[in-house]
Scaffold this active site. Structure first.
Site, mmCIF file in Angstrom:
data_model
loop_
_atom_site.group_PDB
_atom_site.id
_atom_site.type_symbol
_atom_site.label_atom_id
_atom_site.label_comp_id
_atom_site.label_asym_id
_atom_site.label_seq_id
_atom_site.Cartn_x
_atom_site.Cartn_y
_atom_site.Cartn_z
ATOM 1 N N ASP A 94 0.869 -1.165 0.000
ATOM 2 C CA ASP A 94 0.000 0.000 0.000
ATOM 3 C C ASP A 94 0.917 1.229 0.000
ATOM 4 O O ASP A 94 2.072 1.146 0.411
ATOM 5 C CB ASP A 94 -0.892 -0.020 1.243
ATOM 6 C CG ASP A 94 -2.048 0.960 1.105
ATOM 7 O OD1 ASP A 94 -2.175 1.578 0.037
ATOM 8 O OD2 ASP A 94 -2.819 1.107 2.062
ATOM 9 N N ASP A 301 -7.935 -7.109 0.672
ATOM 10 C CA ASP A 301 -7.047 -7.250 1.824
ATOM 11 C C ASP A 301 -7.791 -6.655 3.007
ATOM 12 O O ASP A 301 -8.510 -5.679 2.864
ATOM 13 C CB ASP A 301 -5.706 -6.530 1.620
ATOM 14 C CG ASP A 301 -5.814 -5.034 1.804
ATOM 15 O OD1 ASP A 301 -5.728 -4.578 2.967
ATOM 16 O OD2 ASP A 301 -5.998 -4.319 0.803
ATOM 17 N N CYS A 339 -14.391 -27.049 9.419
ATOM 18 C CA CYS A 339 -13.176 -26.387 8.956
ATOM 19 C C CYS A 339 -12.028 -27.381 8.816
ATOM 20 O O CYS A 339 -11.806 -28.228 9.674
ATOM 21 C CB CYS A 339 -12.792 -25.274 9.922
ATOM 22 S SG CYS A 339 -11.322 -24.363 9.423
ATOM 23 N N CYS A 341 -8.807 -26.400 8.499
ATOM 24 C CA CYS A 341 -7.524 -25.747 8.788
ATOM 25 C C CYS A 341 -6.711 -26.548 9.806
ATOM 26 O O CYS A 341 -7.251 -27.402 10.514
ATOM 27 C CB CYS A 341 -7.745 -24.313 9.286
ATOM 28 S SG CYS A 341 -8.110 -24.163 11.048
ATOM 29 N N CYS A 344 -8.160 -26.405 13.404
ATOM 30 C CA CYS A 344 -9.370 -27.204 13.639
ATOM 31 C C CYS A 344 -9.102 -28.700 13.527
ATOM 32 O O CYS A 344 -9.807 -29.508 14.132
ATOM 33 C CB CYS A 344 -10.479 -26.771 12.685
ATOM 34 S SG CYS A 344 -11.155 -25.162 13.148
ATOM 35 N N HIS A 370 -6.578 -20.143 11.852
ATOM 36 C CA HIS A 370 -7.994 -20.442 11.586
ATOM 37 C C HIS A 370 -8.694 -19.304 10.837
ATOM 38 O O HIS A 370 -9.324 -19.528 9.807
ATOM 39 C CB HIS A 370 -8.755 -20.730 12.875
ATOM 40 C CG HIS A 370 -10.232 -20.846 12.649
ATOM 41 N ND1 HIS A 370 -10.807 -21.988 12.129
ATOM 42 C CD2 HIS A 370 -11.232 -19.945 12.779
ATOM 43 C CE1 HIS A 370 -12.109 -21.776 11.967
ATOM 44 N NE2 HIS A 370 -12.393 -20.553 12.352
#
Length: 408
Positions: A94, A301, A339, A341, A344, A370
RNA sequence: GCGGAUGUAGCUCAGUGGUUAGAGCGCUGGAUUGUGGCUCCGGAGGCCGUGGGUUCGAGACCCAUCAUUCGCC
């Protein structure tokens, strides 16, 4: 030769949504994509390997933070942002415009932080004394929040710093606008943002010529659309940016979910179809991501997922939970049974509750894995739903689970 | 046994005779949108050790008592 291009791979009829492939010297991004926030050349609490494992394709850092510490020259000496932070993939920066702007709004956060000094009333006068930044037509002068030292950002300086930092995609230097700014201020600011975009482009091209001569790869420039909530100004700003021959576009100054179906749509309707569009800083809510894609956004983002993770607010498709709550103290199920991930798959709510209560840093890491997986994976699923034409159903069923009206 | 100190929220403690006894931590709930952030905002929770007394009025002053603690025989 610019080693950069954007290819649209499919479109969703009747909407502005599309899937694509954004190619950069550091790799490809399958869009729509959620870009991971790495403000200070680090994704807070996560190693690059963890970011990669959770599906992160690209990282966005911030010129403002890196210019103050460690300094753009340090990042350059390290071989650029990706090498410096050991991230094996595409990066964005940015411009620092938003920070220069928020510093100018004293201490308040949220919408408030972007309101005061643009309103031109007594409140503004009261706050201006505490402002750390002042905007003029040439650029922004501000005080570092780290040590109070006087700093100066102009479009040219931001471009030079971004080339030093060396991300694959740069943002033009703009002035962020409050949706509550007076129309007079919006017009004045928009003219400035447009002039700054032109100057950003000129300096960017000059720096590219230098780098090209030195045999270095291309770094792309996105022009940033502003215009607050005024349709004519948003469309005008988008047309202006479209005429600048940038590599893509950022859409800034969007603060509330309700603005996506209006403000973002106005901008994307005017922008050329064949270039990518990045929604700056927006996408905290599940509905933001669906709507953003529907109205033409390719990349997002938003720091909210990692920030909230660090404070114990964890996302599921059925809403957010606060893992610190007492009810999770003996809950030995995963954060989200659906989930996939790492967190999890291997940890319980009770354990993460314990880590947060004990103020153990692993809690922030597991929670960040997560939440960031949640955001990245959701946008991935949205991408898949565009390709197999199930977007509408996927959106409807997802919003229904959150009791959100589909009419958004 | 003698002398001193201390007893106020779960914990550590403020509270100098005058509205409805406070703080920090803890507990509990919420917030967080181009990160000035381990941040911010709420809420619950007290026979002020106990019993008497002085006073218009006592968490504060007096007496007794219990508990804790330190020191000395």
């Amino acid at each position: 030769m610019k080693d950069y291009h954007f290819t649209i791979t499919s479109k969703l009829p009747g909407t502005l949504a599309r899937t694509g492939l954004l190619h950069t010297p550091h790799g490809d991004i399958a869009t729509p994509a959620f870009i991971v926030g790495g403000t200070k050349a680090t994704v807070k609490a996560l190693t690059p390997e963890q970011v990669r494992a959770l599906g992160g394709q690209a990282v966005l850092a911030n010129t403002y933070h890196l210019m103050l510490r460690p300094g753009a020259d340090v990042v350059e000496a390290a071989g650029g942002l990706a090498a410096f932070m050991h991230w094996d993939g595409p990066t964005f920066t940015d411009s620092g415009g938003f920070q220069a702007f928020s510093l100018g709004m004293a201490y308040k956060k949220g919408i408030d932080k972007v309101t005061h000094s643009q309103r031109g009333d007594a409140t503004a006068a009261k706050h201006s004394a505490k402002q750390l930044a002042k905007v003029d037509d040439d650029g922004v002068t501000f005080r570092s929040h780290l040590d109070g030292s006087l700093q100066r950002l102009t479009p040219e300086v931001s471009m030079r710093l971004q080339w030093q930092i060396g991300a694959d995609v740069h943002m033009a230097f703009d002035e962020a606008l409050s949706p509550l700014a007076s129309e007079a201020y919006i017009r004045e600011s928009l003219a400035r943002t447009h002039a700054w975009a032109e100057r950003s482009k000129v300096e960017h091209d000059r720096l590219w010529a230098e780098h090209q001569a030195a045999g270095k790869p291309y770094q792309a420039l996105f022009g940033v659309v502003q215009g607050a909530r005024i349709e004519s100004l948003r469309r005008e700003s988008a047309k202006f940016m479209a005429g600048l021959d940038c590599d893509g576009f950022g859409i800034g100054g969007v603060y509330e979910p309700g603005e996506i179906s209006s403000v973002v749509r106005w901008a994307c309707e005017e922008l050329p179809e064949d270039k990518p569009r990045h929604l700056l800083g927006m996408g905290n809510q599940i509905s933001d991501l669906f709507l953003g894609v529907e109205y033409g956004i390719d990349t997002f983002d938003c720091v909210a997922f990692t920030r909230q993770a660090r404070n114990g607010a964890l996302y599921t498709l059925d809403g957010r939970i606060n893992i610190l709550n007492q009810k999770f103290q003996r809950d030995f199920s995963p954060i989200d049974a659906e989930c996939a991930c790492y967190t999890c798959q291997n940890y319980t709510r009770a354990y993460i509750n314990h880590l947060f209560r004990a103020d153990e840093i692993l809690g922030a890491t597991l929670a960040s894995i997560h939440n960031e997986y949640f955001a990245v994976h959701l946008v991935e699923q949205i991408r898949a739903s565009i390709m197999d034409n199930s977007f509408a159903q996927f959106k409807k069923s997802s919003l229904k689970r959150l009791s959100i009206d589909d009419e958004l």
